[in-house]
Design a protein around this motif. Structure first.
Motif, mmCIF file in Angstrom:
data_model
loop_
_atom_site.group_PDB
_atom_site.id
_atom_site.type_symbol
_atom_site.label_atom_id
_atom_site.label_comp_id
_atom_site.label_asym_id
_atom_site.label_seq_id
_atom_site.Cartn_x
_atom_site.Cartn_y
_atom_site.Cartn_z
ATOM 1 N N LEU A 51 2.888 -2.232 7.038
ATOM 2 C CA LEU A 51 2.990 -3.766 6.977
ATOM 3 C C LEU A 51 1.681 -4.611 6.675
ATOM 4 O O LEU A 51 0.453 -4.001 7.354
ATOM 5 N N SER A 52 1.859 -5.346 5.897
ATOM 6 C CA SER A 52 0.742 -6.172 5.254
ATOM 7 C C SER A 52 0.014 -6.973 6.374
ATOM 8 O O SER A 52 0.615 -7.153 7.425
ATOM 9 N N GLN A 53 -1.310 -6.807 6.178
ATOM 10 C CA GLN A 53 -2.237 -7.373 7.441
ATOM 11 C C GLN A 53 -2.736 -8.644 7.060
ATOM 12 O O GLN A 53 -3.688 -9.069 7.966
ATOM 13 N N VAL A 54 -2.359 -9.236 5.863
ATOM 14 C CA VAL A 54 -2.736 -10.764 5.649
ATOM 15 C C VAL A 54 -2.418 -11.645 6.402
ATOM 16 O O VAL A 54 -1.287 -11.534 7.078
ATOM 17 N N GLU A 55 -3.031 -12.866 6.244
ATOM 18 C CA GLU A 55 -2.467 -14.018 6.841
ATOM 19 C C GLU A 55 -1.831 -14.977 5.895
ATOM 20 O O GLU A 55 -1.937 -14.801 4.492
ATOM 21 N N PRO A 56 -0.820 -15.938 6.425
ATOM 22 C CA PRO A 56 -0.296 -16.849 5.404
ATOM 23 C C PRO A 56 -1.345 -17.776 4.560
ATOM 24 O O PRO A 56 -2.090 -18.274 5.173
ATOM 25 N N GLY A 57 -0.894 -17.839 3.215
ATOM 26 C CA GLY A 57 -1.905 -18.495 2.583
ATOM 27 C C GLY A 57 -3.192 -17.715 1.814
ATOM 28 O O GLY A 57 -3.768 -18.331 1.325
ATOM 29 N N TYR A 58 -3.130 -16.396 2.060
ATOM 30 C CA TYR A 58 -4.408 -15.771 1.679
ATOM 31 C C TYR A 58 -4.716 -15.676 0.316
ATOM 32 O O TYR A 58 -5.758 -15.776 -0.094
ATOM 33 N N LEU A 59 -3.457 -15.537 -0.226
ATOM 34 C CA LEU A 59 -3.686 -15.398 -2.009
ATOM 35 C C LEU A 59 -4.124 -16.512 -2.522
ATOM 36 O O LEU A 59 -4.987 -16.437 -3.547
ATOM 37 N N ARG A 60 -3.865 -17.865 -2.431
ATOM 38 C CA ARG A 60 -4.355 -18.928 -3.041
ATOM 39 C C ARG A 60 -5.943 -19.323 -2.739
ATOM 40 O O ARG A 60 -6.530 -19.509 -3.644
ATOM 41 N N ASN A 61 -6.611 -18.691 -1.876
ATOM 42 C CA ASN A 61 -7.910 -18.822 -1.893
ATOM 43 C C ASN A 61 -8.517 -17.815 -2.741
ATOM 44 O O ASN A 61 -9.830 -17.850 -3.044
ATOM 45 N N HIS A 62 -7.791 -16.809 -3.220
ATOM 46 C CA HIS A 62 -8.397 -15.703 -4.204
ATOM 47 C C HIS A 62 -7.872 -15.881 -5.766
ATOM 48 O O HIS A 62 -8.456 -15.297 -6.615
ATOM 49 N N HIS A 84 -5.988 -7.959 -4.961
ATOM 50 C CA HIS A 84 -5.493 -9.135 -4.028
ATOM 51 C C HIS A 84 -4.310 -8.931 -3.889
ATOM 52 O O HIS A 84 -3.543 -9.679 -2.889
ATOM 53 N N ILE A 85 -3.308 -8.425 -4.768
ATOM 54 C CA ILE A 85 -1.856 -8.184 -4.808
ATOM 55 C C ILE A 85 -1.498 -7.024 -3.527
ATOM 56 O O ILE A 85 -0.587 -7.119 -2.610
ATOM 57 N N ILE A 86 -2.084 -5.735 -3.718
ATOM 58 C CA ILE A 86 -1.689 -4.574 -2.849
ATOM 59 C C ILE A 86 -1.894 -5.022 -1.416
ATOM 60 O O ILE A 86 -1.267 -4.613 -0.629
ATOM 61 N N PRO A 87 -3.068 -5.636 -0.984
ATOM 62 C CA PRO A 87 -3.313 -6.084 0.344
ATOM 63 C C PRO A 87 -2.349 -6.912 0.840
ATOM 64 O O PRO A 87 -2.075 -6.814 2.214
ATOM 65 N N GLY A 88 -1.509 -7.554 0.134
ATOM 66 C CA GLY A 88 -0.658 -8.340 0.657
ATOM 67 C C GLY A 88 0.709 -7.889 0.456
ATOM 68 O O GLY A 88 1.745 -8.644 0.630
ATOM 69 N N THR A 454 -0.581 -1.184 14.162
ATOM 70 C CA THR A 454 -1.419 -0.115 13.736
ATOM 71 C C THR A 454 -1.466 0.072 12.062
ATOM 72 O O THR A 454 -2.274 0.716 11.587
ATOM 73 N N GLY A 455 -0.452 -0.436 11.557
ATOM 74 C CA GLY A 455 -0.358 -0.271 10.104
ATOM 75 C C GLY A 455 0.288 1.277 9.579
ATOM 76 O O GLY A 455 0.480 1.403 8.505
ATOM 77 N N ARG A 456 0.398 2.105 10.580
ATOM 78 C CA ARG A 456 0.991 3.220 10.615
ATOM 79 C C ARG A 456 2.313 3.563 10.316
ATOM 80 O O ARG A 456 2.859 4.433 9.576
#
Length: 503
Positions: A51-62, A84-88, A454-456
């Motif tokens: 499950l992705s661990q990013v927060e909403p809007g993360y990609l626009r900052n990158h 940038h894509i795989i972490p999301g 946990t992301g596992r």
């Protein structure tokens, strides 16, 4: 206004002049590079949090505010994919993905999709690409034979099939066909009298499709189910509701029965519901998006008993037949009813074959006009693996789910809520039967959050009959026994931690 620098202008003009969007040799090189990337991604997919661990809007900052004016190399682009894509991404193909229903994949389907993109056919009618239309017709009959559907659903009989994108499209198309046929008899001014039926477990898109087809929201019946009947739609309860509607001057139109509901894989009794539907002239559609694929195995075919009484039927190979998104196979008994409701005949598409009615024009079997060569995926799957391996694939997933169910049942602190039929296990953490239902629900919400954080592992939940439960859906293509064992250990460890914190 300022002028462009002459050097920059010359460089820009040079780049534009040399532009070639599809050079065969450049494509060969870049495609090999992309295949290597994809193969490595599949090989290493367990290293990513499910499950992705990013927060909403993360990609626009990158990423930059505007698209580049000049081209960038594929190497540069792929670095951004990794960075940038795989972490999301929530990794649906991870062997530790047990949420929703799986979106299954295979080498054969990927190759079929490559061919589909290679030809880039827009097969709205037979003439636009005869092979595209005719292969789809053949594949739909092949799959119908694998499912042992009656000939009234096949081109070799009196019916036929089409590949839609999703079940939502399949149901909307059949709703429109049923609506138009009924309105021919009662008049279009009586559209407000049309009533549609399903259970409270019917997929949520059903109500959306009904509204899109012009059914008044007040005439959409979601009939209650209960855990005692395994959340199956009761024909007796349905009959009572239909009779009340008829007595009130309303007109029963459409019934959506399900083989494998989303929440709990409940199975509606098709045969009994079909008898009732025929009695009241109700169009019966059977949505087997998930469970239908299992019916290629003789031991599951019983769930389609009575299908001959249905008007239409659909299942989604992208859920369990390894076909990648998107792919929904829909069959109808009377193609002429569907075509009459959905056909278009603009001058620029007219041709002798279509005018003579000697061919199938699939634009008249769907909402849109354009369509992809999706049957190539199924063709490669069926030919590369054969029925025997597809059956083995289904049985393997069911076996693993049965194993997980056994682990749950072996622990007194957990309970299975509904019988497992396919490869979904619905269960909950219930360490003390004296707990108030609200507290048991809170415990399970915390357990789910702790496991997913946990992301596992990634699981989801549902609520049916007022019971909050956890859903563990086995079926991701890479999943093996060891992944289930590790997932169960994680669930138990998180549950034990909850109990310690509660004491």
């Amino acid at each position: 206004m300022g002028s462009l620098d002459s050097n920059n202008s010359t460089q820009t003009q040079s780049n534009v002049t040399k532009f070639n969007p599809l050079d065969p040799e450049e494509f060969r090189t870049q495609a090999h590079q992309m295949v290597d990337f994809i193969a490595d991604y599949y090989k290493n997919i367990e290293s990513y949090p499910v499950l992705s661990q990013v927060e909403p809007g993360y990609l626009r900052n990158h990423l930059p505010e505007n698209a580049p004016y000049l081209p960038e190399s594929l190497d540069t682009i792929m670095k951004d994919v990794e960075k940038h894509i795989i972490p999301g991404m929530t990794h649906w193909l991870s062997p530790n993905f047990f949420a929703f229903f799986p979106a299954t994949v295979s080498s054969a389907a990927f190759l079929g999709e490559m061919l589909c993109n290679c030809f880039n056919s827009v097969g709205f009618n037979w003439l636009a690409s005869p092979a595209m239309t005719e292969l789809e017709m053949i594949i739909m009959d092949w799959l119908a034979n694998m499912l042992k559907l009656p000939e009234c659903f096949m081109f070799s009989g009196t019916g036929g099939g089409v590949i839609q994108g999703t079940t939502s499209e399949a149901i909307l198309c059949t709703l429109i066909a049923a609506r138009d046929r009924k309105l021919e008899n009662i008049g279009v001014d009586n559209i407000g009298k049309l009533v549609v039926y399903g259970s409270d477990q019917t997929h949520s898109m059903y109500a959306k499709a009904c509204k899109a087809a012009g059914i008044f929201p007040c005439n959409i019946r979601a009939i209650s189910t209960c855990v005692e009947n395994d959340f199956s739609l009761s024909p007796a309860v349905l009959r009572g509701i239909v009779e009340v509607d008829v007595a009130a001057g309303l007109v029963p139109l459409f019934l959506c029965a399900t083989v494998g509901t989303t929440s709990t894989t409940a199975i509606d009794p098709i045969g009994e519901l079909g008898e009732l539907a025929n009695e009241f002239d109700i169009w019966l559609h059977v949505d087997a998006a998930y469970g239908g694929s299992a019916c290629i195995c003789p031991e599951f075919r019983q769930y389609l008993d009575g299908i001959e009484r249905a008007n239409s039927f659909s299942l989604s190979p992208h859920k369990w037949l390894l076909s990648y998104l998107d792919c929904c196979c829909m069959w109808v008994k009377e193609p002429s009813v569907l075509v009459k409701a959905l056909s278009t005949n603009p001058e620029y598409l007219r041709n002798k074959r279509s005018e003579h009615g000697s061919v199938v024009d699939y634009k008249d079997w769907q909402i849109g006009t354009g369509r992809k060569f999706k049957s190539l995926r199924l063709w490669l799957i069926m030919r590369s693996y054969g029925l025997a391996n597809l059956q083995s694939h289904i049985r393997s997933d069911v076996r693993m789910a049965k194993m997980f169910e056994g682990l749950v049942r072996s622990d007194p602190y957990f309970e299975v809520i509904v019988p497992r039929r396919f490869s979904l296990v619905c269960f909950r953490f219930n360490p003390d039967k004296e707990y108030e239902p609200a507290y048991t629900e809170l415990l399970n919400k915390r357990l789910l959050d702790n496991v997913n954080s946990t992301g596992r592992v990634y699981m989801t939940h549902t609520v049916a009959g007022g019971i909050y439960m956890l859903r563990f859906a086995v079926g991701a293509t890479f999943t093996e026994d060891r992944h289930l064992i590790c997932a169960w250990k994680l669930i138990k460890d998180c549950a034990d931690a909850l109990l310690r914190n509660c004491q």
